[in-house]
Design an enzyme around this catalytic site. Structure first.
Site, mmCIF file in Angstrom:
data_model
loop_
_atom_site.group_PDB
_atom_site.id
_atom_site.type_symbol
_atom_site.label_atom_id
_atom_site.label_comp_id
_atom_site.label_asym_id
_atom_site.label_seq_id
_atom_site.Cartn_x
_atom_site.Cartn_y
_atom_site.Cartn_z
ATOM 1 N N LYS A 1 69.188 2.616 -43.916
ATOM 2 C CA LYS A 1 68.446 3.874 -44.057
ATOM 3 C C LYS A 1 67.112 3.614 -44.753
ATOM 4 C CE LYS A 1 72.687 6.606 -44.058
ATOM 5 N NZ LYS A 1 73.788 7.217 -44.805
ATOM 6 N N GLN B 1 75.304 8.690 -50.796
ATOM 7 C CA GLN B 1 76.236 8.133 -49.814
ATOM 8 C C GLN B 1 77.679 8.472 -50.180
ATOM 9 O OE1 GLN B 1 75.279 6.706 -46.973
ATOM 10 N NE2 GLN B 1 77.312 6.163 -46.273
ATOM 11 N N ASP C 1 71.109 15.681 -45.863
ATOM 12 C CA ASP C 1 72.416 15.552 -45.222
ATOM 13 C C ASP C 1 72.913 16.892 -44.678
ATOM 14 O OD1 ASP C 1 73.675 13.053 -44.988
ATOM 15 O OD2 ASP C 1 74.042 12.941 -47.151
HETATM 16 N N1 GUN Z 1 79.205 8.738 -45.255
HETATM 17 C C1 GUN Z 1 79.515 8.713 -43.936
HETATM 18 N N2 GUN Z 1 78.646 9.450 -43.225
HETATM 19 C C2 GUN Z 1 77.757 9.955 -44.110
HETATM 20 C C3 GUN Z 1 76.617 10.800 -43.978
HETATM 21 O O1 GUN Z 1 76.236 11.259 -42.892
HETATM 22 N N3 GUN Z 1 75.954 11.071 -45.135
HETATM 23 C C4 GUN Z 1 76.365 10.604 -46.337
HETATM 24 N N4 GUN Z 1 75.664 10.951 -47.408
HETATM 25 N N5 GUN Z 1 77.417 9.829 -46.501
HETATM 26 C C5 GUN Z 1 78.111 9.512 -45.383
#
Ligand code: GUN
Length: 283
Positions: free
Chosen positions: A52, A96, A119
């Site tokens: 990311k 995350q 998110d």
């Molecule tokens: N863990 C798995 N998928 C995601 C996501 O789309 N965002 C976040 N923050 N954590 C995740």
């Protein structure tokens, strides 16, 4: 059968975002900023977060990478979020998931400024998603809609069956499909007559995290099949769909890897750009 190429669509979206960010930098002297927060050192999460940040920089955005130890307290993480909320160079905050057990994820997600919630997990944004007026919607579900749009697949009036009811994928993708006038059925671990339901799907979205769970007898001829699963089987990435046999019946299908996965990051960047534009009053 058409293989849906998420890598290609993701690259096109990222190209557009980089161009727009460049133009906005010329105009305003400012760039979008994304902060990622990783607690602990789960290898899969670490790879996602690194990716990311890398793509963020490739697009000309600023990335702020925060890494905290596995034993970080909830109070310390809340304090960090407070600082990120008030930093004007940061327009998007991504914590995350999953978080270690001493931290209440809901509390953390609620602490993020909804305007920086790239998110789309804050209850305010979840509420707006249900009402149908959200600016920031969850990345993977939005990426799925973008894929369907790219391949000019009409969603309206279709029966969309979603396997899985998670807050990250199952529930939000159902809401987005509903917004596009699909008839939706959400299936989960307690659903009875699962095969009967999945066989009636025009669009089948699998987001349950069980390798090769969806077999050919669960899919009707001509179905559009979207695989959100990322499972490791003997070190190999495997989706929730048993690809070989199901692809013989599907009209469109996403591979794993190279289907939905690359779209998630592209949409995270799009959300960051949206949050940035909103914060500087462009739109
Ligand atoms: N863990 C798995 N998928 C995601 C996501 O789309 N965002 C976040 N923050 N954590 C995740």
């Amino acid at each position: 059968m058409v293989l849906i190429d998420g890598k290609k669509v993701s690259a096109e979206i990222r190209g557009c975002l980089a161009k727009e960010a460049g133009e906005l930098k010329e105009k305003t002297g400012r760039v979008p900023g994304l902060a990622t927060v990783l607690v602990g050192d789960d290898p899969a999460s670490a790879v996602y977060v690194r990716n990311k940040n890398k793509i963020c920089r490739e697009l000309g955005f600023k990335s702020f990478e925060q890494k905290l130890s596995l034993d970080t307290s909830e109070a310390k993480l809340l304090q960090l979020i407070k600082e990120l909320n008030s930093n004007n160079d940061i327009h998007g905050i991504l914590v995350q998931l999953p978080l270690p057990s001493q931290i209440d994820s809901e509390k953390i997600l609620q602490a993020i400024d909804p305007n920086k919630d790239v998110d789309g997990f804050h209850p305010v944004n979840v509420g707006k998603l249900v009402v149908g007026n959200a600016l920031l919607t969850p990345c993977t579900p939005t990426g799925i809609i973008k894929l369907l749009d790219y391949y000019e697949i009409d969603i309206s009036g279709k029966h969309a069956v979603v396997l899985g009811r998670s807050n990250i994928v199952g529930k939000p993708v159902s809401m987005l499909l509903l917004q596009r006038n699909a008839t939706i059925t959400i299936c989960h671990s307690r659903t009875t007559n699962l095969e009967e339901i999945t066989r009636s799907a025009d669009i089948l979205v699998a987001a349950i995290g069980r390798a090769n769970f969806v077999t050919e007898n669960m899919v009707s001829n001509g179905a559009i099949v979207i695989d959100v699963g990322i499972n490791r089987v003997d070190g190999k990435l495997t989706g929730d769909i048993n690809f070989e046999p199901v692809s013989k019946k599907a009209s469109y299908i996403t591979p794993v890897p190279g289907g939905v996965g690359p779209m998630t990051i592209a949409l995270l960047m799009e959300n960051t750009l949206k949050a940035f534009k909103e914060s500087i009053g462009i739109n």
